[in-house]
Design a protein around this motif. Structure first.
Motif, PDB file in Angstrom:
ATOM      1  N   MET A 150       0.841  -1.189   0.000  1.00  0.00           N
ATOM      2  CA  MET A 150       0.000   0.000   0.000  1.00  0.00           C
ATOM      3  C   MET A 150       0.884   1.249   0.000  1.00  0.00           C
ATOM      4  SD  MET A 150      -2.923   1.204   2.741  1.00  0.00           S
ATOM      5  CE  MET A 150      -3.987  -0.207   2.462  1.00  0.00           C
ATOM      6  N   PRO A 151       0.614   2.167  -0.911  1.00  0.00           N
ATOM      7  CA  PRO A 151       1.425   3.388  -0.961  1.00  0.00           C
ATOM      8  C   PRO A 151       1.153   4.301   0.235  1.00  0.00           C
ATOM      9  CG  PRO A 151      -0.320   3.489  -2.592  1.00  0.00           C
ATOM     10  CD  PRO A 151      -0.390   2.128  -1.956  1.00  0.00           C
ATOM     11  N   ASP A 152       2.021   5.263   0.390  1.00  0.00           N
ATOM     12  CA  ASP A 152       1.941   6.189   1.512  1.00  0.00           C
ATOM     13  C   ASP A 152       0.988   7.338   1.176  1.00  0.00           C
ATOM     14  OD1 ASP A 152       2.436   7.467   3.888  1.00  0.00           O
ATOM     15  OD2 ASP A 152       4.276   8.424   3.187  1.00  0.00           O
ATOM     16  N   TRP A 153      -0.299   7.074   1.330  1.00  0.00           N
ATOM     17  CA  TRP A 153      -1.328   8.109   1.203  1.00  0.00           C
ATOM     18  C   TRP A 153      -2.355   7.834   2.286  1.00  0.00           C
ATOM     19  CZ3 TRP A 153      -1.045  12.145  -2.197  1.00  0.00           C
ATOM     20  CH2 TRP A 153      -2.125  13.015  -2.206  1.00  0.00           C
ATOM     21  N   PRO A 154      -2.599   8.779   3.166  1.00  0.00           N
ATOM     22  CA  PRO A 154      -3.505   8.532   4.295  1.00  0.00           C
ATOM     23  C   PRO A 154      -4.899   8.081   3.858  1.00  0.00           C
ATOM     24  CG  PRO A 154      -2.346  10.617   4.566  1.00  0.00           C
ATOM     25  CD  PRO A 154      -2.047  10.134   3.173  1.00  0.00           C
ATOM     26  N   GLY A 155      -5.432   7.110   4.567  1.00  0.00           N
ATOM     27  CA  GLY A 155      -6.811   6.679   4.377  1.00  0.00           C
ATOM     28  C   GLY A 155      -7.059   5.624   3.323  1.00  0.00           C
ATOM     29  N   LEU A 156      -6.032   5.146   2.642  1.00  0.00           N
ATOM     30  CA  LEU A 156      -6.246   4.179   1.565  1.00  0.00           C
ATOM     31  C   LEU A 156      -6.875   2.870   2.039  1.00  0.00           C
ATOM     32  CD1 LEU A 156      -3.132   4.582  -0.749  1.00  0.00           C
ATOM     33  CD2 LEU A 156      -5.481   5.331  -1.166  1.00  0.00           C
ATOM     34  N   GLU A 157      -6.744   2.569   3.319  1.00  0.00           N
ATOM     35  CA  GLU A 157      -7.370   1.338   3.820  1.00  0.00           C
ATOM     36  C   GLU A 157      -8.888   1.375   3.610  1.00  0.00           C
ATOM     37  OE1 GLU A 157      -6.860   4.404   6.846  1.00  0.00           O
ATOM     38  OE2 GLU A 157      -5.328   3.300   5.757  1.00  0.00           O
ATOM     39  N   LEU A 158      -9.447   2.553   3.492  1.00  0.00           N
ATOM     40  CA  LEU A 158     -10.881   2.695   3.248  1.00  0.00           C
ATOM     41  C   LEU A 158     -11.292   2.068   1.913  1.00  0.00           C
ATOM     42  CD1 LEU A 158     -13.585   4.109   4.146  1.00  0.00           C
ATOM     43  CD2 LEU A 158     -12.859   5.981   2.669  1.00  0.00           C
ATOM     44  N   ILE A 159     -10.439   2.214   0.909  1.00  0.00           N
ATOM     45  CA  ILE A 159     -10.775   1.678  -0.416  1.00  0.00           C
ATOM     46  C   ILE A 159     -10.059   0.367  -0.718  1.00  0.00           C
ATOM     47  CG2 ILE A 159     -11.434   3.902  -1.397  1.00  0.00           C
ATOM     48  CD1 ILE A 159      -8.642   4.006  -2.699  1.00  0.00           C
ATOM     49  N   GLU A 160      -9.364  -0.176   0.255  1.00  0.00           N
ATOM     50  CA  GLU A 160      -8.642  -1.433   0.049  1.00  0.00           C
ATOM     51  C   GLU A 160      -9.524  -2.566  -0.469  1.00  0.00           C
ATOM     52  OE1 GLU A 160      -5.165  -4.105   2.100  1.00  0.00           O
ATOM     53  OE2 GLU A 160      -6.347  -2.788   3.386  1.00  0.00           O
ATOM     54  N   PRO A 161     -10.778  -2.707  -0.017  1.00  0.00           N
ATOM     55  CA  PRO A 161     -11.611  -3.781  -0.572  1.00  0.00           C
ATOM     56  C   PRO A 161     -11.794  -3.703  -2.087  1.00  0.00           C
ATOM     57  CG  PRO A 161     -12.614  -2.933   1.427  1.00  0.00           C
ATOM     58  CD  PRO A 161     -11.471  -2.010   1.082  1.00  0.00           C
ATOM     59  N   ALA A 162     -11.639  -2.519  -2.662  1.00  0.00           N
ATOM     60  CA  ALA A 162     -11.814  -2.353  -4.107  1.00  0.00           C
ATOM     61  C   ALA A 162     -10.670  -2.964  -4.918  1.00  0.00           C
ATOM     62  CB  ALA A 162     -11.969  -0.874  -4.455  1.00  0.00           C
ATOM     63  N   ARG A 163      -9.584  -3.334  -4.258  1.00  0.00           N
ATOM     64  CA  ARG A 163      -8.492  -4.008  -4.975  1.00  0.00           C
ATOM     65  C   ARG A 163      -8.992  -5.306  -5.603  1.00  0.00           C
ATOM     66  NH1 ARG A 163      -3.245  -4.860  -1.565  1.00  0.00           N
ATOM     67  NH2 ARG A 163      -2.466  -5.478  -3.599  1.00  0.00           N
TER      68      ARG A 163
ATOM     69  N   TYR B 126     -11.699  -5.720  -7.073  1.00  0.00           N
ATOM     70  CA  TYR B 126     -12.614  -5.375  -8.171  1.00  0.00           C
ATOM     71  C   TYR B 126     -11.845  -4.589  -9.235  1.00  0.00           C
ATOM     72  CZ  TYR B 126     -16.376  -6.560  -4.927  1.00  0.00           C
ATOM     73  OH  TYR B 126     -17.212  -7.216  -4.057  1.00  0.00           O
ATOM     74  N   PRO B 127     -11.151  -5.268 -10.139  1.00  0.00           N
ATOM     75  CA  PRO B 127     -10.351  -4.568 -11.149  1.00  0.00           C
ATOM     76  C   PRO B 127     -11.134  -3.530 -11.960  1.00  0.00           C
ATOM     77  CG  PRO B 127      -9.837  -6.903 -11.166  1.00  0.00           C
ATOM     78  CD  PRO B 127     -11.006  -6.726 -10.241  1.00  0.00           C
ATOM     79  N   ALA B 128     -12.430  -3.721 -12.112  1.00  0.00           N
ATOM     80  CA  ALA B 128     -13.234  -2.744 -12.853  1.00  0.00           C
ATOM     81  C   ALA B 128     -13.311  -1.400 -12.121  1.00  0.00           C
ATOM     82  CB  ALA B 128     -14.637  -3.283 -13.101  1.00  0.00           C
ATOM     83  N   ARG B 129     -12.959  -1.361 -10.855  1.00  0.00           N
ATOM     84  CA  ARG B 129     -12.984  -0.111 -10.075  1.00  0.00           C
ATOM     85  C   ARG B 129     -11.617   0.578 -10.011  1.00  0.00           C
ATOM     86  NH1 ARG B 129     -17.675  -0.531 -11.012  1.00  0.00           N
ATOM     87  NH2 ARG B 129     -19.294  -1.018  -9.510  1.00  0.00           N
ATOM     88  N   HIS B 130     -10.568  -0.097 -10.445  1.00  0.00           N
ATOM     89  CA  HIS B 130      -9.222   0.458 -10.324  1.00  0.00           C
ATOM     90  C   HIS B 130      -9.068   1.795 -11.036  1.00  0.00           C
ATOM     91  CE1 HIS B 130      -7.248  -3.705  -9.341  1.00  0.00           C
ATOM     92  NE2 HIS B 130      -8.163  -3.346  -8.466  1.00  0.00           N
ATOM     93  N   ASP B 131      -9.567   1.897 -12.267  1.00  0.00           N
ATOM     94  CA  ASP B 131      -9.428   3.161 -12.998  1.00  0.00           C
ATOM     95  C   ASP B 131     -10.145   4.297 -12.285  1.00  0.00           C
ATOM     96  OD1 ASP B 131      -7.814   2.057 -14.930  1.00  0.00           O
ATOM     97  OD2 ASP B 131      -9.381   1.934 -16.453  1.00  0.00           O
TER      98      ASP B 131
END
Length: 143
Positions: free
Chosen positions: A103-116, A118-123
């Motif tokens: 996980m990169p160093d950007w605060p709060g990314l754990e919030l969207i971690e479940p979207a990993r 779902y490749p259709a959500r990556h973009d």
């Protein structure tokens, strides 16, 4: 995987928080990014300080809740970052989503971690960084 795991109350709350970042009509920098996967679009307005770091921003987002939450996370922490820092964060985020890197160093990314999962959500997740890169690059191009 259940959509309940993806669309958590916290993610939906982050999406609503975008109201704190209305578009800045008089901002000198503008960038837009569109997902070819899902059609999501983010327009970003920015002002920078004398060193080129974001000092104010506004966004207009037409995206799913995941894209909206990512835009909110971006907006919450973008101030103080310049083009180089945003580009590095984008690269790290892309590697995290698409290559399984840490996980990169950007605060709060754990919030969207479940979207990993779902490749259709990556973009949609990457759009705020892409729009900011476009906006900040326009400042460099006009210098």
């Amino acid at each position: 995987m259940s959509a309940d795991k993806l669309y958590t109350p916290a993610m939906l709350a982050a999406a609503v928080k975008l109201a704190d970042y209305p578009p800045l009509a008089d901002a000198p920098l503008h960038g837009e990014a569109r997902s070819t996967t899902c059609g999501s679009v983010i327009s970003l307005d920015a002002e920078t300080d004398h060193e080129g770091a974001i000092s104010a921003l506004g966004v207009k987002v037409r995206a799913c809740a995941v894209g909206q939450a990512a835009a909110s996370l971006f907006a919450d922490h973008a101030k103080g970052h310049d083009l180089n820092g945003i580009a590095q964060s984008h690269e790290g985020l892309q590697a995290w989503l698409k290559e399984g890197a840490g996980m990169p160093d950007w605060p709060g990314l754990e919030l969207i971690e479940p979207a990993r999962d779902y490749p259709a959500r990556h973009d949609a997740i990457l759009l705020p960084w892409k729009a900011a890169i476009a906006a900040l690059s326009s400042a460099t191009a006009s210098s």
